[in-house]
Design a protein around this motif. Structure first.
Motif, PDB file in Angstrom:
ATOM      1  N   ASN A 244      -3.074   2.789 -23.386  1.00 13.71           N
ATOM      2  CA  ASN A 244      -4.934   2.860 -24.064  1.00 13.71           C
ATOM      3  C   ASN A 244      -4.640   1.812 -22.175  1.00 13.71           C
ATOM      4  N   VAL A 245      -3.960   1.641 -21.435  1.00 13.97           N
ATOM      5  CA  VAL A 245      -4.449   1.646 -20.316  1.00 13.97           C
ATOM      6  C   VAL A 245      -4.772   2.569 -18.927  1.00 13.97           C
ATOM      7  N   ILE A 246      -6.566   2.332 -18.774  1.00 15.17           N
ATOM      8  CA  ILE A 246      -7.536   3.201 -18.790  1.00 15.17           C
ATOM      9  C   ILE A 246      -7.220   3.504 -16.550  1.00 15.17           C
ATOM     10  N   LYS A 247      -6.816   2.194 -15.893  1.00 13.17           N
ATOM     11  CA  LYS A 247      -6.468   1.852 -14.243  1.00 13.17           C
ATOM     12  C   LYS A 247      -6.382   0.406 -14.680  1.00 13.17           C
ATOM     13  N   THR A 248      -5.546   0.912 -12.979  1.00 11.18           N
ATOM     14  CA  THR A 248      -4.662  -0.567 -12.832  1.00 11.18           C
ATOM     15  C   THR A 248      -4.815  -0.880 -11.041  1.00 11.18           C
ATOM     16  N   THR A 249      -5.522  -1.658 -10.518  1.00  9.81           N
ATOM     17  CA  THR A 249      -5.371  -2.350  -9.218  1.00  9.81           C
ATOM     18  C   THR A 249      -4.090  -2.827  -8.761  1.00  9.81           C
ATOM     19  N   VAL A 250      -3.286  -2.272  -7.871  1.00  9.28           N
ATOM     20  CA  VAL A 250      -2.621  -2.528  -7.522  1.00  9.28           C
ATOM     21  C   VAL A 250      -2.403  -3.396  -5.508  1.00  9.28           C
ATOM     22  N   PHE A 251      -2.719  -4.738  -5.569  1.00 10.58           N
ATOM     23  CA  PHE A 251      -2.326  -5.789  -4.165  1.00 10.58           C
ATOM     24  C   PHE A 251      -1.144  -6.039  -3.920  1.00 10.58           C
ATOM     25  N   ILE A 252      -1.441  -4.893  -2.365  1.00  9.27           N
ATOM     26  CA  ILE A 252       0.510  -5.295  -2.261  1.00  9.27           C
ATOM     27  C   ILE A 252       0.509  -5.942  -0.473  1.00  9.27           C
ATOM     28  N   LYS A 253       1.013  -6.659  -0.122  1.00 13.02           N
ATOM     29  CA  LYS A 253       1.071  -7.035   1.185  1.00 13.02           C
ATOM     30  C   LYS A 253       1.380  -6.395   2.290  1.00 13.02           C
ATOM     31  N   ASP A 254       2.489  -5.536   1.334  1.00 14.80           N
ATOM     32  CA  ASP A 254       2.629  -4.009   3.147  1.00 14.80           C
ATOM     33  C   ASP A 254       2.833  -2.847   2.987  1.00 14.80           C
ATOM     34  N   MET A 255       1.943  -1.995   2.907  1.00 16.58           N
ATOM     35  CA  MET A 255       2.190  -0.589   2.069  1.00 16.58           C
ATOM     36  C   MET A 255       3.119   0.050   3.247  1.00 16.58           C
ATOM     37  N   ASN A 256       4.021  -0.541   3.581  1.00 14.67           N
ATOM     38  CA  ASN A 256       5.339   0.247   3.769  1.00 14.67           C
ATOM     39  C   ASN A 256       6.185   0.031   2.776  1.00 14.67           C
ATOM     40  N   ASP A 257       5.817  -1.020   1.586  1.00 19.13           N
ATOM     41  CA  ASP A 257       6.564  -1.304   0.361  1.00 19.13           C
ATOM     42  C   ASP A 257       6.014   0.027  -0.747  1.00 19.13           C
ATOM     43  N   PHE A 258       5.037   0.912  -0.279  1.00 17.72           N
ATOM     44  CA  PHE A 258       4.626   1.762  -1.144  1.00 17.72           C
ATOM     45  C   PHE A 258       6.016   2.506  -1.968  1.00 17.72           C
ATOM     46  N   PRO A 259       6.415   3.497  -1.353  1.00 18.60           N
ATOM     47  CA  PRO A 259       6.842   3.477  -2.217  1.00 18.60           C
ATOM     48  C   PRO A 259       8.117   3.062  -2.620  1.00 18.60           C
ATOM     49  N   ARG A 260       8.626   2.095  -2.633  1.00 13.52           N
ATOM     50  CA  ARG A 260       9.266   0.831  -3.707  1.00 13.52           C
ATOM     51  C   ARG A 260       8.789   0.655  -4.850  1.00 13.52           C
ATOM     52  N   ILE A 261       7.407   0.274  -4.235  1.00 17.52           N
ATOM     53  CA  ILE A 261       6.312  -0.132  -5.479  1.00 17.52           C
ATOM     54  C   ILE A 261       6.410   0.570  -6.801  1.00 17.52           C
ATOM     55  N   ASN A 262       6.569   2.742  -6.058  1.00 13.58           N
ATOM     56  CA  ASN A 262       5.979   3.446  -6.982  1.00 13.58           C
ATOM     57  C   ASN A 262       7.067   3.714  -8.292  1.00 13.58           C
ATOM     58  N   LYS A 263       8.556   3.637  -7.420  1.00 10.55           N
ATOM     59  CA  LYS A 263       9.979   3.489  -7.897  1.00 10.55           C
ATOM     60  C   LYS A 263       9.798   2.852  -9.235  1.00 10.55           C
ATOM     61  N   VAL A 264       9.335   1.836  -8.994  1.00  9.48           N
ATOM     62  CA  VAL A 264       8.865   0.952 -10.144  1.00  9.48           C
ATOM     63  C   VAL A 264       8.471   1.366 -11.396  1.00  9.48           C
TER      64      VAL A 264
ATOM     65  N   ASP B 167      12.041  -9.833  -3.181  1.00  8.86           N
ATOM     66  CA  ASP B 167      12.067  -8.214  -3.325  1.00  8.86           C
ATOM     67  C   ASP B 167      11.140  -7.894  -4.151  1.00  8.86           C
ATOM     68  N   VAL B 168      10.698  -6.359  -3.180  1.00  5.64           N
ATOM     69  CA  VAL B 168       9.082  -6.139  -4.026  1.00  5.64           C
ATOM     70  C   VAL B 168       9.591  -5.478  -4.917  1.00  5.64           C
ATOM     71  N   GLU B 169      10.633  -4.941  -5.419  1.00  4.79           N
ATOM     72  CA  GLU B 169      10.743  -3.465  -6.835  1.00  4.79           C
ATOM     73  C   GLU B 169      11.031  -4.621  -7.412  1.00  4.79           C
ATOM     74  N   VAL B 170      12.071  -5.936  -7.434  1.00  3.30           N
ATOM     75  CA  VAL B 170      11.669  -6.681  -9.187  1.00  3.30           C
ATOM     76  C   VAL B 170      10.401  -7.466  -9.157  1.00  3.30           C
ATOM     77  N   GLN B 171       9.850  -7.821  -7.840  1.00  7.42           N
ATOM     78  CA  GLN B 171       8.433  -8.480  -8.085  1.00  7.42           C
ATOM     79  C   GLN B 171       7.102  -7.324  -8.911  1.00  7.42           C
ATOM     80  N   THR B 172       7.290  -6.503  -8.482  1.00  9.80           N
ATOM     81  CA  THR B 172       7.077  -5.418  -9.220  1.00  9.80           C
ATOM     82  C   THR B 172       6.506  -4.901 -10.570  1.00  9.80           C
ATOM     83  N   GLU B 173       8.188  -5.523 -11.117  1.00  9.63           N
ATOM     84  CA  GLU B 173       8.326  -5.059 -12.225  1.00  9.63           C
ATOM     85  C   GLU B 173       7.937  -6.180 -12.890  1.00  9.63           C
ATOM     86  N   GLN B 174       8.609  -7.250 -11.986  1.00  8.97           N
ATOM     87  CA  GLN B 174       7.770  -8.925 -13.229  1.00  8.97           C
ATOM     88  C   GLN B 174       6.328  -8.583 -13.424  1.00  8.97           C
ATOM     89  N   SER B 175       5.757  -7.932 -12.175  1.00 14.52           N
ATOM     90  CA  SER B 175       4.385  -8.423 -12.831  1.00 14.52           C
ATOM     91  C   SER B 175       3.701  -7.646 -13.558  1.00 14.52           C
TER      92      SER B 175
END
Length: 124
Positions: A70-90, A45-53
């Motif tokens: 103090n995190v100043i920059k993140t890079t998020v690599f995703i397999k499917d841009m359609n999952d973007f809203p679900r990833i953002n939610k987490v 599940d992409v939401e569970v994966q985002t949380e675990q990452s």
């Protein structure tokens, strides 16, 4: 001089790299897959994966003595841009109000066929 950061509370590297490196007060994490360090397993599940990452990233930051604010920059690599809203939610539950800069890119494939991988840059 660089310092290797390691914690047993995040998955060990699956290749010849470190979980993170600290240099001149900056911490650079390697991309963190959504592997549960206790079981070695990964949800489908992409939401569970985002949380675990992000949990893995935050465990590494804790080992480095870095406050998550103090995190100043993140890079998020995703397999499917359609999952973007679900990833953002987490994602937004980990960074509330004091958002770091971020890049998010869709990739053809991630190690272990993960759906998400996240790396960060933080300052001490």
């Amino acid at each position: 001089m660089k310092k290797i950061i390691f914690t047993e509370e995040a998955p060990a590297a699956i290749g010849p790299y470190s979980q993170a490196i600290e240099v001149n007060g900056m911490v650079y994490t390697s991309g963190q897959l959504p592997i549960d360090y206790k079981t070695g397993l990964m949800s489908d599940d992409v939401e569970v994966q985002t949380e675990q990452s992000l949990k893995n990233v935050f465990a590494i930051l804790k080992a480095a003595g870095v406050d998550p604010e103090n995190v100043i920059k993140t890079t998020v690599f995703i397999k499917d841009m359609n999952d973007f809203p679900r990833i953002n939610k987490v994602y937004e539950t980990f960074f509330q109000g004091n958002y770091p800069a971020r890049s998010c890119v869709e990739v053809a494939r991630l190690p272990k066929d993960a759906l998400v991988e996240i790396e960060v840059v933080a300052c001490k």
